[in-house]
Write a protein that holds these residues in place. Structure first.
Motif, PDB file in Angstrom:
ATOM      1  N   PHE A 162       0.846  -1.206   0.000  1.00  0.00           N
ATOM      2  CA  PHE A 162       0.000   0.000   0.000  1.00  0.00           C
ATOM      3  C   PHE A 162       0.879   1.252   0.000  1.00  0.00           C
ATOM      4  CE2 PHE A 162      -3.680  -2.571   1.361  1.00  0.00           C
ATOM      5  CZ  PHE A 162      -4.708  -1.926   0.676  1.00  0.00           C
ATOM      6  N   ALA A 163       1.894   1.266   0.846  1.00  0.00           N
ATOM      7  CA  ALA A 163       2.771   2.430   0.939  1.00  0.00           C
ATOM      8  C   ALA A 163       3.497   2.674  -0.382  1.00  0.00           C
ATOM      9  CB  ALA A 163       3.771   2.244   2.077  1.00  0.00           C
ATOM     10  N   ALA A 164       3.965   1.614  -1.026  1.00  0.00           N
ATOM     11  CA  ALA A 164       4.643   1.762  -2.313  1.00  0.00           C
ATOM     12  C   ALA A 164       3.688   2.304  -3.371  1.00  0.00           C
ATOM     13  CB  ALA A 164       5.211   0.410  -2.753  1.00  0.00           C
ATOM     14  N   HIS A 165       2.457   1.847  -3.338  1.00  0.00           N
ATOM     15  CA  HIS A 165       1.447   2.339  -4.285  1.00  0.00           C
ATOM     16  C   HIS A 165       1.164   3.815  -4.047  1.00  0.00           C
ATOM     17  CE1 HIS A 165      -1.593   1.803  -7.296  1.00  0.00           C
ATOM     18  NE2 HIS A 165      -2.597   2.051  -6.478  1.00  0.00           N
ATOM     19  N   GLY A 166       1.045   4.195  -2.780  1.00  0.00           N
ATOM     20  CA  GLY A 166       0.820   5.606  -2.451  1.00  0.00           C
ATOM     21  C   GLY A 166       1.998   6.474  -2.844  1.00  0.00           C
ATOM     22  N   LEU A 167       3.195   5.960  -2.668  1.00  0.00           N
ATOM     23  CA  LEU A 167       4.391   6.705  -3.053  1.00  0.00           C
ATOM     24  C   LEU A 167       4.423   6.933  -4.563  1.00  0.00           C
ATOM     25  CD1 LEU A 167       7.036   7.829  -1.756  1.00  0.00           C
ATOM     26  CD2 LEU A 167       8.107   5.672  -2.441  1.00  0.00           C
ATOM     27  N   SER A 168       4.061   5.923  -5.331  1.00  0.00           N
ATOM     28  CA  SER A 168       4.014   6.067  -6.788  1.00  0.00           C
ATOM     29  C   SER A 168       2.950   7.074  -7.200  1.00  0.00           C
ATOM     30  CB  SER A 168       3.727   4.710  -7.438  1.00  0.00           C
ATOM     31  OG  SER A 168       4.714   3.760  -7.111  1.00  0.00           O
ATOM     32  N   PHE A 169       1.811   7.035  -6.516  1.00  0.00           N
ATOM     33  CA  PHE A 169       0.743   7.995  -6.787  1.00  0.00           C
ATOM     34  C   PHE A 169       1.204   9.412  -6.462  1.00  0.00           C
ATOM     35  CE2 PHE A 169      -2.879  10.448  -5.110  1.00  0.00           C
ATOM     36  CZ  PHE A 169      -3.724  10.433  -6.201  1.00  0.00           C
ATOM     37  N   ALA A 170       1.888   9.568  -5.334  1.00  0.00           N
ATOM     38  CA  ALA A 170       2.383  10.889  -4.933  1.00  0.00           C
ATOM     39  C   ALA A 170       3.369  11.434  -5.956  1.00  0.00           C
ATOM     40  CB  ALA A 170       3.034  10.797  -3.556  1.00  0.00           C
ATOM     41  N   ALA A 171       4.199  10.573  -6.521  1.00  0.00           N
ATOM     42  CA  ALA A 171       5.162  11.018  -7.526  1.00  0.00           C
ATOM     43  C   ALA A 171       4.475  11.506  -8.790  1.00  0.00           C
ATOM     44  CB  ALA A 171       6.127   9.883  -7.856  1.00  0.00           C
ATOM     45  N   LEU A 172       3.263  11.028  -9.033  1.00  0.00           N
ATOM     46  CA  LEU A 172       2.505  11.471 -10.204  1.00  0.00           C
ATOM     47  C   LEU A 172       1.735  12.754  -9.950  1.00  0.00           C
ATOM     48  CD1 LEU A 172       0.965   8.086 -11.429  1.00  0.00           C
ATOM     49  CD2 LEU A 172       2.724   9.418 -12.584  1.00  0.00           C
ATOM     50  N   ARG A 173       1.416  13.044  -8.685  1.00  0.00           N
ATOM     51  CA  ARG A 173       0.485  14.125  -8.372  1.00  0.00           C
ATOM     52  C   ARG A 173       1.116  15.350  -7.726  1.00  0.00           C
ATOM     53  NH1 ARG A 173      -4.207  15.596  -9.513  1.00  0.00           N
ATOM     54  NH2 ARG A 173      -5.001  15.783  -7.386  1.00  0.00           N
ATOM     55  N   LEU A 174       2.231  15.176  -7.011  1.00  0.00           N
ATOM     56  CA  LEU A 174       2.757  16.266  -6.200  1.00  0.00           C
ATOM     57  C   LEU A 174       3.703  17.172  -6.988  1.00  0.00           C
ATOM     58  CD1 LEU A 174       3.457  14.361  -2.879  1.00  0.00           C
ATOM     59  CD2 LEU A 174       1.676  16.063  -3.276  1.00  0.00           C
ATOM     60  N   THR A 175       3.964  18.310  -6.395  1.00  0.00           N
ATOM     61  CA  THR A 175       4.950  19.256  -6.907  1.00  0.00           C
ATOM     62  C   THR A 175       5.817  19.727  -5.739  1.00  0.00           C
ATOM     63  OG1 THR A 175       3.361  21.056  -6.613  1.00  0.00           O
ATOM     64  CG2 THR A 175       3.512  20.093  -8.814  1.00  0.00           C
ATOM     65  N   GLY A 176       6.883  20.441  -6.061  1.00  0.00           N
ATOM     66  CA  GLY A 176       7.707  21.049  -5.019  1.00  0.00           C
ATOM     67  C   GLY A 176       8.478  20.039  -4.202  1.00  0.00           C
ATOM     68  N   VAL A 177       8.730  20.400  -2.947  1.00  0.00           N
ATOM     69  CA  VAL A 177       9.530  19.558  -2.056  1.00  0.00           C
ATOM     70  C   VAL A 177       8.880  18.188  -1.808  1.00  0.00           C
ATOM     71  CG1 VAL A 177      10.556  19.380   0.246  1.00  0.00           C
ATOM     72  CG2 VAL A 177      10.581  21.568  -0.965  1.00  0.00           C
ATOM     73  N   PRO A 178       7.559  18.105  -1.573  1.00  0.00           N
ATOM     74  CA  PRO A 178       6.950  16.773  -1.403  1.00  0.00           C
ATOM     75  C   PRO A 178       7.170  15.862  -2.614  1.00  0.00           C
ATOM     76  CG  PRO A 178       5.455  18.448  -0.602  1.00  0.00           C
ATOM     77  CD  PRO A 178       6.573  19.164  -1.281  1.00  0.00           C
TER      78      PRO A 178
END
Length: 261
Positions: A162-178
């Motif tokens: 789950f955490a790996a999936h969320g991390l991949s999703f975050a890499a697609l959606r976030l900007t900046g430092v996050p």
């Protein structure tokens, strides 16, 4: 295709939909303290999945509905046997959603920090409880809670996915430092959606594997009930998929600012 087969397909689609779609916001919530070092950054992280999480939760409700209506004997046996895991799962769900909805409605930084903690703790609880339940099913003991080291390792393994999936999703959606924090772990591939696709396939395979063990076809309701329910469920499924696709297309761009949460 007969109604019992259609019911099985509906159950598989709903369960897989929840793991893949809701797994993205659950996993991102699990990593909230890592991705967001400040209150503003955590709000940006939450904004990355805020448009999706309510729609994603519908798939879990739909899974429960199909299971209850089309496979009542299996639903009753699982509810009885996996009651502790289900209570923990629902507790995590409530805590996570309470943190999300309350974050922007209270005064001060302490309140927001408390809500952020609820989002993180609730997300971890959801993931671990799901892993605990799946461990019992996949080890061939679906009608009693898993115990011992196997239960711990199984719950942690599913939570890590789950955490790996969320991390991949975050890499697609976030900007900046996050985004930079997410990209640091995902890697600097020119196609970051490859990682998301991989974790989606792995997560989507979990309910299918559980279904193979449970063999729900042998617990289907009587044909008359299925002839009544399956067409209704199919009629509901079509707009549900359409709305979900529309939401994901509408909010496909990276987030640059805070959401309403």
């Amino acid at each position: 295709m007969d109604t019992s087969t259609l019911a099985l397909v509906l159950l598989a689609c709903c369960a897989t939909g929840w793991f893949v779609l809701a797994g993205a916001d659950i996993g991102t919530g699990m990593l909230l303290p890592y991705l967001g070092g400040s209150a503003a950054e955590r709000r940006l992280v939450i904004a990355s999945f805020a448009p999706f999480f309510l729609g994603n939760e519908v798939w879990l409700i739909a899974t429960a509905g199909v299971l209850t209506g089309c496979f009542p004997d299996l639903e009753g046996a699982l509810l009885t046997g996996q009651f502790p895991a289900l209570v923990v799962l629902l507790t995590g769900w409530v805590v996570r959603d309470l943190g999300l909805w309350s974050r922007g409605r209270g005064p001060g930084r302490r309140w927001r920090a408390l809500c952020d903690g609820a989002v993180t703790a609730g997300s971890w609880t959801l993931a671990l409880a799901t892993g605990w339940l799946l461990t019992a099913v996949l080890t061939g003991r679906p009608y009693e809670p898993a115990g011992g080291p196997v239960a711990v390792l199984g719950a942690l393994a599913v939570a890590a996915l789950f955490a790996a999936h969320g991390l991949s999703f975050a890499a697609l959606r976030l900007t900046g430092v996050p985004y930079e924090r997410a990209r640091r772990l995902v890697g600097r591939s020119r196609r970051p959606w490859h990682s998301f696709a991989l974790t989606a396939v792995l997560l989507g395979g979990l309910p299918l594997a559980a279904g193979h063990v449970l063999a729900p076809g042998g617990h289907a309701a009587d044909p008359a009930t299925l002839r009544l329910l399956v067409p209704v469920l199919l009629a509901v499924m079509v707009p549900m998929v359409a709305v979900q696709a529309w939401i994901w297309r509408l909010f496909r761009h990276r987030v640059t600012g805070a959401s309403y949460l």
